[in-house]
Design an enzyme around this catalytic site. Structure first.
Site, PDB file in Angstrom:
ATOM      1  N   THR A   1      49.760  89.788  25.545  1.00 52.45           N
ATOM      2  CA  THR A   1      49.504  91.117  24.992  1.00 52.45           C
ATOM      3  C   THR A   1      50.834  91.804  24.652  1.00 52.45           C
ATOM      4  OG1 THR A   1      47.442  91.299  26.196  1.00 52.45           O
ATOM      5  CG2 THR A   1      48.419  93.360  25.481  1.00 52.45           C
TER       6      THR A   1
ATOM      7  N   GLU B   1      46.633  96.896  34.246  1.00 51.07           N
ATOM      8  CA  GLU B   1      46.945  96.646  32.836  1.00 51.07           C
ATOM      9  C   GLU B   1      48.416  96.917  32.537  1.00 51.07           C
ATOM     10  OE1 GLU B   1      44.662  94.784  32.126  1.00 51.07           O
ATOM     11  OE2 GLU B   1      43.759  95.630  30.336  1.00 51.07           O
TER      12      GLU B   1
HETATM   13  N1  HSE Z   1      44.242  97.496  22.970  1.00 48.23           N
HETATM   14  C1  HSE Z   1      44.969  96.426  23.558  1.00 48.23           C
HETATM   15  C2  HSE Z   1      45.797  95.765  22.477  1.00 48.23           C
HETATM   16  C3  HSE Z   1      44.003  95.440  24.151  1.00 48.23           C
HETATM   17  O1  HSE Z   1      45.242  95.521  21.398  1.00 48.23           O
HETATM   18  O2  HSE Z   1      46.971  95.500  22.695  1.00 48.23           O
HETATM   19  C4  HSE Z   1      44.631  94.268  24.822  1.00 48.23           C
HETATM   20  O3  HSE Z   1      43.605  93.360  25.186  1.00 48.23           O
END
Ligand code: HSE
Length: 307
Positions: free
Chosen positions: A181, A128
């Protein structure tokens, strides 16, 4: 050569109020991966189908996650990874998390499970970090543990698996636009007011309590995000119309899935989830954008072996 084939599920992170801490695992949407132990030391990505992604181990989220696992394992072994992507990158339903989680889960199985689920989450978080610049766990934790998960703390990492009320069904609308993201995180403010924080932690507590007691009305009331959604929803065409349509058809709640652009609606029962899917189909057809809709039960198992 010892080989394992796995289903690596898609996930919905945040669940409105729980930015970076809450997530849940989907049942019908996910990738497939084939992972093998080989005699030649080192981690190799040997095949990727369904997406254009780096074959270089150090640039591939699955490769990086497995390398983190092997570093802790401390022995020079060989791993080959084949990835069959079904979840599109930048969709907001945990595409990178599925690859990282699927890979570390499979390698742990091949090595006779030396690591706990929480340790696997830590390795998958390295993937991630590579994908978004941030080692968030709210997709990889539900992908690995199944069901609904809460990251109670990042330092030290403390993952709690929550109860899954049996009638909950997800409808996910995926507009075919890519929202990275990292871009979606850049629109978020780094400070919140005390008033917003009070509303948000009230909802997180309410959602966790609702899941544990199977109180569907409480789950619905708690699916509210006063901090992130107002900032991110501008990146998603027709977000408000979709949300209103889903709620009008009986969804318990509706919000941005992870960092978007996917939108999730949580319903009680498959009939309502299908009605929500129909109305989202109608609503989104008007935009002229391409989109997919998935209806999925909650997968309480997480990554699993398949034939
Ligand atoms: N919590 C993360 C965000 C998840 O909202 O950026 C990304 O899928």
């Amino acid at each position: 050569m010892k080989t394992i084939k796995v289903f690596a599920p898609a996930t919905v992170a945040n669940l409105s109020c729980g930015f970076d801490v809450l997530g849940c695992c989907l049942d019908t949407v996910g990738d497939e991966m084939v992972i093998s132990l080989t005699s030649e030391a080192g981690v190799k990505i040997t095949k990727i189908e369904g997406a254009i992604l780096p074959m270089d181990t150090h640039k591939n989220v699955a490769g990086v996650a497995v390398e983190a696992l092997l570093k802790k394992y401390g022995k020079d072994i060989g791993i080959e990874i084949e990835i069959y992507k079904k979840i599109k990158a930048g969709s907001g339903i945990g595409s990178s998390a599925a690859s990282s989680a699927g890979a570390v889960w499979a390698v742990n199985q091949l090595l006779n499970q030396p690591f706990s689920p929480q340790e696997l989450v830590e390795f998958a978080m390295e993937g991630e970090k590579l994908a978004s610049g941030n080692a968030h766990a709210d997709n990889v934790a539900p992908a690995l543990l199944g069901g609904f998960t809460l990251v109670r703390s990042y330092d030290p990492l403390d993952i709690i698996k929550l109860n899954t009320p049996k009638d909950l069904v997800m409808t996910v609308l995926h507009p075919q636009i890519e929202v990275k993201t990292s871009d979606s995180r850049s629109v978020i403010k780094h400070t919140v007011s005390l008033k917003q924080a009070i509303q948000q932690w009230g909802n997180v507590g309410g959602l966790v309590a609702g899941l544990c007691t199977e109180d569907y009305s409480l789950i619905g009331r708690s699916l509210e995000d006063v901090i992130i959604e107002p900032l991110r929803s501008i990146l998603i065409p027709e977000f408000t119309a979709v949300k209103e349509a889903a709620i009008a058809k009986g969804a318990l709640g509706c919000g941005i899935s992870g960092s978007g652009p996917s939108i999730f609606a949580l319903s009680k029962g498959i009939e309502t989830a299908n009605l929500v899917a129909e109305t989202l189909q109608k609503t989104y057809s008007k935009t002229g954008l391409e989109f997919d809709i998935h209806v999925s039960k909650i997968n309480n198992q997480g990554v699993k072996t398949i034939d």
